[in-house]
Design a protein around this motif. Structure first.
Motif, PDB file in Angstrom:
ATOM      1  N   ASP A   1       0.804  -1.222   0.000  1.00 58.03           N
ATOM      2  CA  ASP A   1       0.000   0.000   0.000  1.00 58.03           C
ATOM      3  C   ASP A   1       0.837   1.272   0.000  1.00 58.03           C
ATOM      4  OD1 ASP A   1      -2.346  -1.533   0.099  1.00 58.03           O
ATOM      5  OD2 ASP A   1      -2.246  -1.659   2.292  1.00 58.03           O
ATOM      6  N   ARG A   2       2.116   1.146  -0.156  1.00 65.86           N
ATOM      7  CA  ARG A   2       2.997   2.322  -0.170  1.00 65.86           C
ATOM      8  C   ARG A   2       4.136   2.073  -1.157  1.00 65.86           C
ATOM      9  NH1 ARG A   2       7.516   0.505   2.076  1.00 65.86           N
ATOM     10  NH2 ARG A   2       7.463  -0.928   3.869  1.00 65.86           N
ATOM     11  N   PRO A   3       4.849   3.118  -1.533  1.00 64.33           N
ATOM     12  CA  PRO A   3       5.996   2.932  -2.428  1.00 64.33           C
ATOM     13  C   PRO A   3       7.154   2.238  -1.712  1.00 64.33           C
ATOM     14  CG  PRO A   3       5.849   5.216  -1.714  1.00 64.33           C
ATOM     15  CD  PRO A   3       4.595   4.540  -1.243  1.00 64.33           C
ATOM     16  N   TYR A   4       8.052   1.681  -2.489  1.00 67.63           N
ATOM     17  CA  TYR A   4       9.274   1.091  -1.936  1.00 67.63           C
ATOM     18  C   TYR A   4      10.094   2.197  -1.275  1.00 67.63           C
ATOM     19  CZ  TYR A   4      13.607  -1.637  -1.730  1.00 67.63           C
ATOM     20  OH  TYR A   4      14.734  -2.295  -1.303  1.00 67.63           O
ATOM     21  N   VAL A   5      10.702   1.906  -0.139  1.00 66.23           N
ATOM     22  CA  VAL A   5      11.514   2.888   0.578  1.00 66.23           C
ATOM     23  C   VAL A   5      12.862   3.022  -0.123  1.00 66.23           C
ATOM     24  CG1 VAL A   5      12.598   3.503   2.767  1.00 66.23           C
ATOM     25  CG2 VAL A   5      10.357   2.379   2.755  1.00 66.23           C
ATOM     26  N   GLY A   6      13.022   4.063  -0.924  1.00 68.11           N
ATOM     27  CA  GLY A   6      14.250   4.261  -1.678  1.00 68.11           C
ATOM     28  C   GLY A   6      15.454   4.425  -0.774  1.00 68.11           C
ATOM     29  N   GLY A   7      16.567   3.815  -1.157  1.00 73.45           N
ATOM     30  CA  GLY A   7      17.787   3.864  -0.366  1.00 73.45           C
ATOM     31  C   GLY A   7      17.938   2.708   0.590  1.00 73.45           C
ATOM     32  N   SER A   8      16.866   1.952   0.839  1.00 77.44           N
ATOM     33  CA  SER A   8      16.944   0.776   1.707  1.00 77.44           C
ATOM     34  C   SER A   8      17.170  -0.464   0.847  1.00 77.44           C
ATOM     35  CB  SER A   8      15.663   0.617   2.523  1.00 77.44           C
ATOM     36  OG  SER A   8      14.593   0.162   1.701  1.00 77.44           O
ATOM     37  N   GLN A   9      17.616  -1.517   1.492  1.00 76.34           N
ATOM     38  CA  GLN A   9      17.854  -2.763   0.771  1.00 76.34           C
ATOM     39  C   GLN A   9      16.802  -3.819   1.073  1.00 76.34           C
ATOM     40  OE1 GLN A   9      20.566  -3.208  -1.641  1.00 76.34           O
ATOM     41  NE2 GLN A   9      20.036  -1.056  -1.362  1.00 76.34           N
ATOM     42  N   ASP A  10      15.853  -3.482   1.969  1.00 74.99           N
ATOM     43  CA  ASP A  10      14.808  -4.450   2.314  1.00 74.99           C
ATOM     44  C   ASP A  10      13.432  -3.803   2.411  1.00 74.99           C
ATOM     45  OD1 ASP A  10      15.120  -2.956   4.584  1.00 74.99           O
ATOM     46  OD2 ASP A  10      15.600  -4.637   5.920  1.00 74.99           O
TER      47      ASP A  10
END
Length: 725
Positions: free
Chosen positions: A289-298
């Motif tokens: 329900d949300r975008p991928y957290v940019g800058g994270s690897q998981d």
């Protein structure tokens, strides 16, 4: 003990009073004349805005006029010709565009309005720009003017903070130093998160000063809330001043020990609430329900906080970073350039904000030594510890950090530097009747002039006459300061001469650099000041030295990169406009730092009308008009076409989003119309050192090439994903 008399307000210059003899333990040196417990002058009470605009009742008319000139001049410096930088950092401009089309993108900080992935920072710094763009439309002015206004507000807050405890002269000088710091002229004319962070941390320091006056808890709560919002602006960097604020409050607050302790605990709770509400929402929202957290690897906000934007910046172990998680290199050099105590003075950092730094440290140290025995709540010593401590701690962290540290991060040092210069200069000036005061002033001026000469010597072709003039004026100023007792027969004329020579010698070089920096358009991910020494960063952005230590990326360079990043550029080395011998004249170039048609890791792609038309055709039928490797590459196409473009791998191209399987599913469901090849960086065709995450973008590129037919549109290779090979 006896307090010093305040500077006479009737003097038109404010520095022309005869020398005075200092009596120890003056807790309100240079402050407002006698008034209430918080230093307000007698007379009708005013709100803070009224006091700020009209000044204190005791202020002479020239003070209010000077403040108005300072603020209007700062606004002109930061706003005039602001549109010349175009989209500035296209990576963040694309996120602003997305936020104007989708409130979900607004809240999460998505790179595109279809909410595939976020930028690699929290979104608070985007919100003023996005609100402005919603009102005035998406253009360079609506995006950059809020940043400039944040700069004007920062200068005003430094003035307001110093003025509460010190003279108008000290406050005006502090604000002027901030405005004339070259890195401030970059970041307050640019759309990176550092502008809002500098404003919030300055406001937090002001709130702490208010709390220190009468130990009122509400001001500590406000300081904590401002730091908390700083956290959801640029994460852990906002916490660098926190130890300083806490220690100074424990030392100097006018209340009992245990009350100080629990007040700081309440401040800590305020920080957790102000920073944690957004983090909690992101963490608790299902990934679907949300975008991928940019800058994270998981796809975890906690991974972003403690990894890429957290402790990884200190240790160099940043999973998913452009360096693939390496630490320091040989010889004390990290992948992002040499680290160590002198980092702020090297070719990449020195011209950004260090012009006045040596002198400020000298004067601050001398004044601190003179006030060291004052009572616990002494305001002059407290201010030195508060502003000077923030300057030193933040500067040391930037200097010693092994991870991603860019020279423009030093804009966070501009407000404490300005406050320290104002407080220390006027504090020592009020002690000019003593040898300690004169030696402190002369030492500060001498250190400033010598360091300015060193910095100017790094770019000898840039205003070559400036260096000898600064040296000559500096020598004359040092001699005049030491000879002040001999000039008592003509006090006003002598004081005016010394002030003019001293300020001219100190501020001439940063003034020229700041104006030249503001006159230079900037674009790309890593802007730099003018002049830029050879081997440093040019205005268009790049890495220190044009690449990694040793001339290339560890393990080899990138194809065609020459050891530097594709599209990174090396800058001009001089910071001048082409065809100009001075730095101001000559023909006006385009915005520096723009990438070519294929974009790059640091610079946005430049789209073509034919390609824009292609992406816009039938775009409503698709979730994303196109997909491209890395956010800068995607940003240029998205800004030009106005349609959402999926940024494969996020900013670095190394985030594992999407995986090949996920990308195949998106294509199979008819959600992506085109794939745009190229872009370089650390994903895509060139691969990269990012390990598994770097392979995702490369695998997607290979899969597209083997299953779909390409065509060239506007000089760019495009694959139509709506029909298989």
């Amino acid at each position: 003990m006896t307090n010093l008399p305040p500077t006479p307000p009737e003097s038109p210059v404010g520095l022309l009073d005869p020398p005075v003899v200092v009596v120890s333990d003056a807790s309100r040196i240079g402050s407002t004349p006698a008034g209430d417990a918080e230093g307000r002058p007698p007379g009708p009470r005013r709100g803070w805005l009224g006091r700020f605009v009209r000044g204190n009742e005791s202020d002479a008319t020239w003070v209010r006029s000077a403040l108005l000139v300072l603020l209007v001049g700062t606004a002109l410096l930061y706003i005039v010709d602001l549109g010349a930088s175009g989209w500035a950092n296209s990576f963040y401009s694309a996120a602003v565009q997305a936020g104007t089309k989708s409130w979900k993108a607004f809240f999460f900080g998505s790179s595109d309005s279809s909410n595939f992935i976020t930028v690699d920072k929290p979104p608070v710094f985007l919100w003023p720009m996005e609100i402005s763009a919603r009102i005035f439309g998406v253009n360079s002015w609506s995006i950059l003017v809020p940043q400039a206004l944040e700069g004007v507000a920062t200068v005003g807050l430094v003035y307001l903070s110093v003025r509460r405890w010190f003279s108008a002269q000290a406050a005006l000088l502090g604000g002027l130093v901030v405005a004339l710091t070259p890195v401030a002229a970059i970041m307050f004319r640019f759309n990176n998160p550092d502008a809002l962070l500098a404003l919030l941390l300055t406001a937090a320091t002001y709130a702490m000063m208010r709390g220190l006056e009468k130990a009122r808890t509400k001001w500590l709560v406000l300081a904590g809330a401002l730091i908390g919002f700083g956290f959801i602006t640029k994460m852990l960097q906002a916490f660098l001043i926190l130890p300083v604020l806490a220690v100074v409050y424990l030392l100097a607050a006018p209340t009992g020990w245990w009350r100080r302790v629990w007040q700081l605990a309440v401040m800590g709770l305020s920080i957790v609430v102000a920073a944690g509400w957004w983090v909690a929402v992101v963490a608790l929202t299902p990934a679907a329900d949300r975008p991928y957290v940019g800058g994270s690897q998981d796809n975890s906000i906690l991974n972003l906080i403690f990894g890429y934007n957290g402790f990884g910046r200190l240790t160099g172990n940043e999973s998913g970073s452009v360096g693939g998680g390496g630490g320091a290199g040989g010889g004390g050099a990290a992948i992002w350039g040499p680290t160590g105590w002198t980092r702020l003075f090297n070719d990449s950092f020195g011209n950004m904000m260090s012009w006045l730094l040596p002198g400020a440290l000298v004067m601050g140290a001398v004044l601190l030594a003179l006030t060291i025995r004052n009572r616990r709540t002494d305001r002059e010593r407290t201010a030195l510890l508060l502003w000077g401590g923030s300057l030193v701690v933040t500067g040391l962290v930037i200097s010693l950090a092994q991870g991603i540290i860019h020279p423009y991060y030093t804009v966070a040092l501009a407000p404490p530097l300005g406050a320290l210069v104002g407080i220390a200069t006027m504090g020592l000036w009020e002690r000019r009747g003593t040898w300690a005061g004169r030696l402190g002033l002369a030492g500060g001026l001498g250190a400033t002039v010598l360091w300015s000469a060193v910095l100017l010597g790094r770019t000898p072709d840039w205003f070559p006459a400036l260096r000898p003039l600064v040296l000559a004026a500096g020598v004359l100023g040092v001699v005049a300061i030491l000879a002040l007792p001999l000039l008592q027969s003509i006090p006003k004329l002598a004081m005016g001469f010394v002030a003019a020579i001293g300020f001219g010698a100190s501020l001439a070089a940063p003034l020229f650099s700041t104006v030249a920096t503001a006159a230079t358009p900037h674009a790309g991910a890593i802007p730099s000041a003018t002049p830029s020494p050879a081997g440093g960063q040019g205005p268009g952005g790049g890495f220190p030295g044009g690449g990694f230590p040793g001339g290339g990326v560890r393990g080899g360079g990138f194809p065609g990169g020459g050891g530097a990043f594709p599209g990174a550029g090396a800058g001009t080395g001089t910071g001048r406009f082409p065809g100009s011998s001075s730095g101001f004249g000559g023909p006006r170039p385009g915005v520096r730092g723009q990438g070519g048609p294929g974009g790059g890791f640091l610079k946005a792609s430049r789209s073509d009308p034919a390609l824009d038309k292609l992406l816009q055709a039938n775009a409503a039928r698709y979730t994303w008009a196109a997909a491209a490797v890395n956010s800068n590459n995607a940003a240029g196409y998205q800004l030009a076409s106005g349609e959402p473009v999926m940024a494969i791998g996020g900013f670095n191209g190394t985030d594992p989003a999407p995986t090949l399987r996920q990308f195949e599913q998106y294509v199979g469901a008819g959600k992506i119309h085109y794939f745009i090849a190229g872009g370089g960086g650390f994903g895509g065709a060139v691969g990269g050192p990012g390990g598994r995450s770097g392979d995702d973008a490369s695998a997607i590129t290979s899969w597209v090439e083997s299953h779909f037919t390409s065509e060239t549109v506007g000089g760019v290779t495009v694959y139509d994903l709506s029909s298989s090979h």
